[in-house]
Design an enzyme around this catalytic site. Structure first.
Site, PDB file in Angstrom:
ATOM      1  N   CYS A 133       1.334  -1.128  -0.063  1.00 10.59           N
ATOM      2  CA  CYS A 133      -0.406   0.376   0.392  1.00 10.59           C
ATOM      3  C   CYS A 133       1.128   1.429  -0.618  1.00 10.59           C
ATOM      4  O   CYS A 133       1.135   2.054   1.492  1.00 10.59           O
ATOM      5  CB  CYS A 133      -0.898   0.323   1.508  1.00 10.59           C
ATOM      6  SG  CYS A 133      -2.018   1.459   1.158  1.00 10.59           S
ATOM      7  N   CYS A 136      -0.785   4.311   2.351  1.00  6.86           N
ATOM      8  CA  CYS A 136      -0.567   3.474   3.860  1.00  6.86           C
ATOM      9  C   CYS A 136       1.355   4.671   4.290  1.00  6.86           C
ATOM     10  O   CYS A 136       1.213   4.709   5.176  1.00  6.86           O
ATOM     11  CB  CYS A 136      -0.341   2.594   4.264  1.00  6.86           C
ATOM     12  SG  CYS A 136      -2.192   1.615   3.287  1.00  6.86           S
ATOM     13  N   ASP A 137       1.796   3.628   3.139  1.00  6.15           N
ATOM     14  CA  ASP A 137       4.074   3.990   3.725  1.00  6.15           C
ATOM     15  C   ASP A 137       4.443   4.266   3.061  1.00  6.15           C
ATOM     16  O   ASP A 137       5.532   4.716   3.175  1.00  6.15           O
ATOM     17  CB  ASP A 137       4.116   1.893   3.592  1.00  6.15           C
ATOM     18  CG  ASP A 137       3.475   1.313   4.668  1.00  6.15           C
ATOM     19  OD1 ASP A 137       2.514   1.706   5.414  1.00  6.15           O
ATOM     20  OD2 ASP A 137       2.765  -0.068   4.323  1.00  6.15           O
TER      21      ASP A 137
END
Length: 318
Positions: A133, A136-137
């Protein structure tokens, strides 16, 4: 006693939320069950540019707007993980990790998850540089070099997203051309912060005790092995249907995808399937929404016909 609804929807992604909207607007009692936040993979998407009505919208923002609509007519959101469905004929019994729920209709919208490479180091460095992701990261790798593995829409869209955060992105693909839509490819090829390594398989993720430091690769044409230094590894190599709890119903194919007709009906009366969990070619927000509308309307017809049957003379309701 188990809670009872006209319709239970397993999954609160775009398809599930649309089905909830249609079914609840038809005055049915509806529950959406999901083990995570509503919106599904939209929450892991930066800018969505192919959903009608929006030139561009952030994934989490679209998820929130859809959710607000989905509960506007009384649909409930239930947090939980579905473990099984039992077909009891006139009703279905849904068992979760904390409860049992009865429904006349079940709509499966459980979606899919990112496929793993299954190579050494992938699991060991999860959360230490391996990710599925970018939204997300990606911020953890600001001003660093990362690799993206894959050649489809998700891989190339996320490579372009990462290029706006990190120092450089290397896309590693096992073929000599991408599978992503042309407009997505063009955007990536025009970005001087993205380069491509073709005809190459990643064989191992390597690192130290704390973090990823590189990936071992092999050219599948020349068989030459090498190591690419990197701080992050983002993997996008396909999807797996999240259908394990439904295998007992015999509604999946050999790969786990649920088979339906154009009315989203499975082989079990009263059980429908929509979205990324279905066996189909195009998996997009727009297709999930369309299927959700069909399933919600079909659920209304099924519940009404079920009422007609149980109200016939000589039929005892249970």
């Amino acid at each position: 006693m188990a809670k009872s609804y006209d319709v239970v929807i397993i999954g609160a992604g775009p398809g599930g939320m649309t089905a909830a909207l249609y079914a609840s607007r038809a005055n049915l009692s509806v529950a959406m069950i999901d083990r995570g936040i509503y919106g599904g993979q939209m929450n892991n998407t930066a800018a969505i540019e192919n959903y009608p009505g929006f030139k561009s919208i952030m994934g989490p923002d679209l998820a929130q707007q859809m959710y607000d609509s989905s509960i506007n007519f009384g649909a409930e959101y239930v947090y939980g993980s579905v473990e099984s469905i039992e077909d009891k004929g006139q009703t279905k019994l849904i068992k979760t990790d904390s409860d049992e729920i009865e429904a006349t209709v079940v709509i499966i919208a459980s979606g899919s998850e990112y496929k793993k490479l299954g190579i050494p180091g992938e699991h060991d460095y999860g959360g230490k540089g391996v990710s599925y992701c970018a939204v997300c990261d990606g911020a953890f790798f600001r001003n660093k070099h990362v690799v993206v593995i894959g050649g489809g829409d998700s891989a190339i869209e996320e490579a372009s997203y990462l290029a706006g955060i990190v120092d450089h992105v290397t896309v590693i693909h096992r073929r000599d051309q991408l599978r992503a839509q042309q407009v997505i490819q063009d955007r990536a090829f025009a970005n001087d912060k993205i380069d491509f390594v073709w005809n190459t398989n990643v064989t191992e993720v390597v690192g130290d005790d704390m973090k990823v430091t590189g990936v071992k690769v092999v050219n599948n044409q020349t068989h030459e092995a090498s190591t690419i230094e990197t701080s992050g590894v983002f993997i996008y190599v396909g999807l797996l249907p999240m259908t394990e709890p439904f295998k007992n119903l015999n509604i999946t194919d050999k790969d786990g995808w649920i088979k339906t007709n154009e009315q989203m009906e499975t082989a079990v009366p009263g059980i429908y399937a929509i979205g990324d969990v279905r066996k189909k070619e195009l998996r997009q927000i727009t297709t999930a929404v369309g299927e959700g509308g069909i399933a919600g309307q079909q659920a209304f017809k099924y519940v009404e016909s079920h009422k007609d049957e149980t109200n016939k003379p000589g039929v005892t309701q249970k």
